[in-house]
Design an enzyme around this catalytic site. Sequence first.
Site, PDB file in Angstrom:
ATOM      1  N   ASP A  58       0.843  -1.199   0.000  1.00 29.61           N
ATOM      2  CA  ASP A  58       0.000   0.000   0.000  1.00 29.61           C
ATOM      3  C   ASP A  58       0.880   1.252   0.000  1.00 29.61           C
ATOM      4  O   ASP A  58       1.730   1.418   0.879  1.00 29.61           O
ATOM      5  CB  ASP A  58      -0.917  -0.015   1.222  1.00 29.61           C
ATOM      6  CG  ASP A  58      -2.148   0.838   1.023  1.00 29.61           C
ATOM      7  OD1 ASP A  58      -1.990   2.016   0.621  1.00 29.61           O
ATOM      8  OD2 ASP A  58      -3.257   0.344   1.248  1.00 29.61           O
ATOM      9  N   SER A 109      -6.798   3.958  -1.549  1.00 33.10           N
ATOM     10  CA  SER A 109      -6.666   2.501  -1.579  1.00 33.10           C
ATOM     11  C   SER A 109      -7.966   1.817  -1.979  1.00 33.10           C
ATOM     12  O   SER A 109      -7.943   0.701  -2.492  1.00 33.10           O
ATOM     13  CB  SER A 109      -6.243   1.983  -0.206  1.00 33.10           C
ATOM     14  OG  SER A 109      -4.986   2.488   0.120  1.00 33.10           O
ATOM     15  N   ASP A 161     -10.380  -3.041   6.363  1.00 32.63           N
ATOM     16  CA  ASP A 161      -9.785  -1.876   5.704  1.00 32.63           C
ATOM     17  C   ASP A 161      -9.933  -2.010   4.179  1.00 32.63           C
ATOM     18  O   ASP A 161     -10.182  -3.096   3.648  1.00 32.63           O
ATOM     19  CB  ASP A 161      -8.315  -1.758   6.105  1.00 32.63           C
ATOM     20  CG  ASP A 161      -7.835  -0.320   6.142  1.00 32.63           C
ATOM     21  OD1 ASP A 161      -8.678   0.598   6.181  1.00 32.63           O
ATOM     22  OD2 ASP A 161      -6.612  -0.094   6.115  1.00 32.63           O
ATOM     23  N   THR A 163      -8.250  -2.036   1.189  1.00 34.45           N
ATOM     24  CA  THR A 163      -7.610  -2.887   0.178  1.00 34.45           C
ATOM     25  C   THR A 163      -8.153  -4.304   0.234  1.00 34.45           C
ATOM     26  O   THR A 163      -8.569  -4.878  -0.784  1.00 34.45           O
ATOM     27  CB  THR A 163      -6.081  -2.899   0.383  1.00 34.45           C
ATOM     28  OG1 THR A 163      -5.614  -1.549   0.386  1.00 34.45           O
ATOM     29  CG2 THR A 163      -5.387  -3.689  -0.709  1.00 34.45           C
ATOM     30  N   ARG A 174     -15.608   3.042   1.857  1.00 31.55           N
ATOM     31  CA  ARG A 174     -14.739   2.217   2.704  1.00 31.55           C
ATOM     32  C   ARG A 174     -15.032   2.354   4.187  1.00 31.55           C
ATOM     33  O   ARG A 174     -14.694   1.479   4.986  1.00 31.55           O
ATOM     34  CB  ARG A 174     -13.279   2.602   2.443  1.00 31.55           C
ATOM     35  CG  ARG A 174     -13.017   4.061   2.748  1.00 31.55           C
ATOM     36  CD  ARG A 174     -11.624   4.516   2.347  1.00 31.55           C
ATOM     37  NE  ARG A 174     -10.602   3.840   3.120  1.00 31.55           N
ATOM     38  CZ  ARG A 174      -9.300   3.887   2.839  1.00 31.55           C
ATOM     39  NH1 ARG A 174      -8.880   4.579   1.789  1.00 31.55           N
ATOM     40  NH2 ARG A 174      -8.434   3.267   3.564  1.00 31.55           N
ATOM     41  N   GLU A 344      -1.463  -8.114   1.455  1.00 23.62           N
ATOM     42  CA  GLU A 344      -1.230  -6.667   1.487  1.00 23.62           C
ATOM     43  C   GLU A 344      -0.271  -6.255   2.606  1.00 23.62           C
ATOM     44  O   GLU A 344      -0.455  -6.637   3.766  1.00 23.62           O
ATOM     45  CB  GLU A 344      -2.561  -5.916   1.717  1.00 23.62           C
ATOM     46  CG  GLU A 344      -2.370  -4.390   1.674  1.00 23.62           C
ATOM     47  CD  GLU A 344      -3.447  -3.605   2.397  1.00 23.62           C
ATOM     48  OE1 GLU A 344      -4.225  -4.196   3.163  1.00 23.62           O
ATOM     49  OE2 GLU A 344      -3.474  -2.377   2.198  1.00 23.62           O
ATOM     50  N   ASP A 349       1.894   2.565   3.650  1.00 19.84           N
ATOM     51  CA  ASP A 349       1.071   3.766   3.465  1.00 19.84           C
ATOM     52  C   ASP A 349       0.778   4.453   4.797  1.00 19.84           C
ATOM     53  O   ASP A 349       0.956   5.667   4.936  1.00 19.84           O
ATOM     54  CB  ASP A 349      -0.234   3.350   2.776  1.00 19.84           C
ATOM     55  CG  ASP A 349      -1.273   4.447   2.760  1.00 19.84           C
ATOM     56  OD1 ASP A 349      -1.218   5.289   1.850  1.00 19.84           O
ATOM     57  OD2 ASP A 349      -2.132   4.474   3.665  1.00 19.84           O
ATOM     58  N   LYS A 350       0.342   3.694   5.763  1.00 19.80           N
ATOM     59  CA  LYS A 350      -0.111   4.315   7.020  1.00 19.80           C
ATOM     60  C   LYS A 350       1.042   5.041   7.713  1.00 19.80           C
ATOM     61  O   LYS A 350       0.850   6.094   8.325  1.00 19.80           O
ATOM     62  CB  LYS A 350      -0.722   3.256   7.936  1.00 19.80           C
ATOM     63  CG  LYS A 350      -1.995   2.645   7.351  1.00 19.80           C
ATOM     64  CD  LYS A 350      -2.612   1.627   8.278  1.00 19.80           C
ATOM     65  CE  LYS A 350      -3.665   0.797   7.552  1.00 19.80           C
ATOM     66  NZ  LYS A 350      -4.717   1.593   6.928  1.00 19.80           N
ATOM     67  N   HIS A 353       1.816   8.331   5.923  1.00 21.43           N
ATOM     68  CA  HIS A 353       0.876   9.375   6.368  1.00 21.43           C
ATOM     69  C   HIS A 353       1.362  10.029   7.655  1.00 21.43           C
ATOM     70  O   HIS A 353       1.156  11.211   7.880  1.00 21.43           O
ATOM     71  CB  HIS A 353      -0.502   8.767   6.627  1.00 21.43           C
ATOM     72  CG  HIS A 353      -1.313   8.527   5.393  1.00 21.43           C
ATOM     73  ND1 HIS A 353      -1.685   9.526   4.543  1.00 21.43           N
ATOM     74  CD2 HIS A 353      -1.830   7.375   4.872  1.00 21.43           C
ATOM     75  CE1 HIS A 353      -2.403   9.018   3.535  1.00 21.43           C
ATOM     76  NE2 HIS A 353      -2.494   7.712   3.708  1.00 21.43           N
ATOM     77  N   ASP A 391      -0.871   0.262  -4.873  1.00 20.12           N
ATOM     78  CA  ASP A 391      -2.158   0.825  -5.260  1.00 20.12           C
ATOM     79  C   ASP A 391      -2.048   2.281  -5.705  1.00 20.12           C
ATOM     80  O   ASP A 391      -2.733   2.706  -6.622  1.00 20.12           O
ATOM     81  CB  ASP A 391      -3.191   0.665  -4.136  1.00 20.12           C
ATOM     82  CG  ASP A 391      -2.644   1.065  -2.768  1.00 20.12           C
ATOM     83  OD1 ASP A 391      -1.471   1.476  -2.680  1.00 20.12           O
ATOM     84  OD2 ASP A 391      -3.411   0.959  -1.790  1.00 20.12           O
ATOM     85  N   HIS A 392      -1.142   3.048  -5.068  1.00 21.06           N
ATOM     86  CA  HIS A 392      -1.015   4.477  -5.395  1.00 21.06           C
ATOM     87  C   HIS A 392       0.284   4.992  -4.808  1.00 21.06           C
ATOM     88  O   HIS A 392       0.942   4.297  -4.026  1.00 21.06           O
ATOM     89  CB  HIS A 392      -2.212   5.260  -4.821  1.00 21.06           C
ATOM     90  CG  HIS A 392      -2.370   5.066  -3.341  1.00 21.06           C
ATOM     91  ND1 HIS A 392      -1.515   5.640  -2.422  1.00 21.06           N
ATOM     92  CD2 HIS A 392      -3.252   4.334  -2.620  1.00 21.06           C
ATOM     93  CE1 HIS A 392      -1.879   5.283  -1.213  1.00 21.06           C
ATOM     94  NE2 HIS A 392      -2.925   4.474  -1.294  1.00 21.06           N
ATOM     95  N   HIS A 450      -1.599  11.375  -0.330  1.00 24.23           N
ATOM     96  CA  HIS A 450      -1.083  10.523  -1.405  1.00 24.23           C
ATOM     97  C   HIS A 450      -0.548  11.383  -2.545  1.00 24.23           C
ATOM     98  O   HIS A 450      -0.895  12.552  -2.667  1.00 24.23           O
ATOM     99  CB  HIS A 450      -2.202   9.642  -1.968  1.00 24.23           C
ATOM    100  CG  HIS A 450      -2.777   8.697  -0.959  1.00 24.23           C
ATOM    101  ND1 HIS A 450      -3.955   8.024  -1.166  1.00 24.23           N
ATOM    102  CD2 HIS A 450      -2.323   8.301   0.251  1.00 24.23           C
ATOM    103  CE1 HIS A 450      -4.207   7.256  -0.132  1.00 24.23           C
ATOM    104  NE2 HIS A 450      -3.238   7.407   0.753  1.00 24.23           N
TER     105      HIS A 450
HETATM  106 ZN   LIG Z   1      -3.232   6.133   2.416  1.00 19.21          ZN
END
Ligand SMILES: [Zn+2]
Length: 491
Positions: A58, A109, A161, A163, A174, A344, A349-350, A353, A391-392, A450
């Site tokens: 992620d 995501s 979550d 994904t 989501r 995953e 990602d988290k 952030h 994913d991004h 993101h």
């Molecule tokens: Zn994110």
Amino acid sequence: MTGITDNLLATPRTSTLLILATLTALAFLLMPICCEASSDRQLPDHLPTTNVILFIGDGMDEHQITMARNYLYGPTGSFTMEKMPVRSSVKVQTLREDNPKQFRYIADSANTASTLATGLLTSKGRIATAAISNKTHQTILEEAQLEGYRTGLVSTSSLTDATLAAFATHSPHRDCQSPRDMTIEHPFIPITQQCIQNQTELGGHGSIAKQLATANIDVLLGGGARFFDQQIEGETLLSIILNQDYRLLKNTTDLFAAPDNHKLLGLFAQKHLPVEWIGEDNHRAELITTNTEGHVVFPTPFSCTPNPRHHGHTQETPSLAQMTEKALSALSKDNTKGFFLMVEGASIDKQAHKRNPCGQIGELGAFDQAVAKGREFAMQHPNTLIIVTADHGQAGQVIPLPETYQLASQAIHKPQYPTGYYAILKTLSGELMAISYATNSSPQGQWEMHTGTNVPAFMEGPGLGEIPITIDQRYINRLMRQHLKLDQPRH
Ligand SMILES: [Zn+2]
């Protein structure tokens, strides 16, 4: 997306942790020798099973990979996933909810995992449903189930979550994670994506947790226990699942003790699993300041260290590699058809952030170890397609060290320093690497946003001879369907 709550404990600097740090670093360093590239595996005459393993890091764009690679292996090293024989650059595409004929250039995501799962585009926040119309998009996991394949979903996040949810559930947003979410108005969700319209009483699919409880997935491993304690019609979601012959796993001991001929439900945390690494003394990126003389004060360099919440004495939390290994043995046990498995690494990602480079790097290293487990399995089961992608994009960037800014300051007699949040890491090989996060303002900007870059895809398996250099996320879904001999998606 994640909030800003800091769930990391302070790091006691004990000799135990130093030993763990060394062992963890050694484990990462040993991983790249695992699997050599082989794009043209010789398939035996008899193919007992057809398998797809999709790994999603992620937020794992090229910049996040580079940062972690530099820290762990230096600029000449590489991850196991980077040794896979086929590689492509993946365009990330997101529709507007208010006008699905137009695109937006930043994804989340939910919509990107939905595209990987369904082969169809949608808008931010949506889980395997169409923008505005809320039409259900069938997922590859659901279609694989109908054709007799076993299925598995594994994540370091809550099972509810975005994904993971996108492969087995359908929701306008989501955030419709649990039964409780279905009856309240969510202030930050567009009117066309409110959870209330997905209530079962109104003919909808219900909450994500409720859908997972009845999706008959063979292996579900992750966090999110608190969502399954909620009730529907007087019964908890957990008891609904356990009545379907699942074995409940709560820690690493349970994971390895579980028989392979059972359906498995791993709930290893109340929400997301604790991350593998944190910064020494809990350091993260920070704002750069100037002192009273107007000179720039750069932050102190630091190293990464194991997170005591993950690497406790009891080793209660399984690693992503351990979960992947167990999922593969359970899905392949006495199976003559094959399986679809999605794994995953959610907290790359988290942690980005949260501007926590050590959190990101530890999660990316752990994700690569899980990929190595997949590649080892594929060596023994050659009709296995492995795709590793993201994913991004995310916010972390490798940028110049202070010396570069100091030279510029001297040259033009004005203080020069990077905007945003800045960290200087001491890499495992003793070099310094500067990281910046600058996609949200400071100090009010509470978390990083993101970014809109392409993401990589690393692939290995039969039939991958003619992959274009640039693809999109729908193409990855088509490749997986083709391998499992499933129909291609229809609008
Ligand atoms: Zn994110």
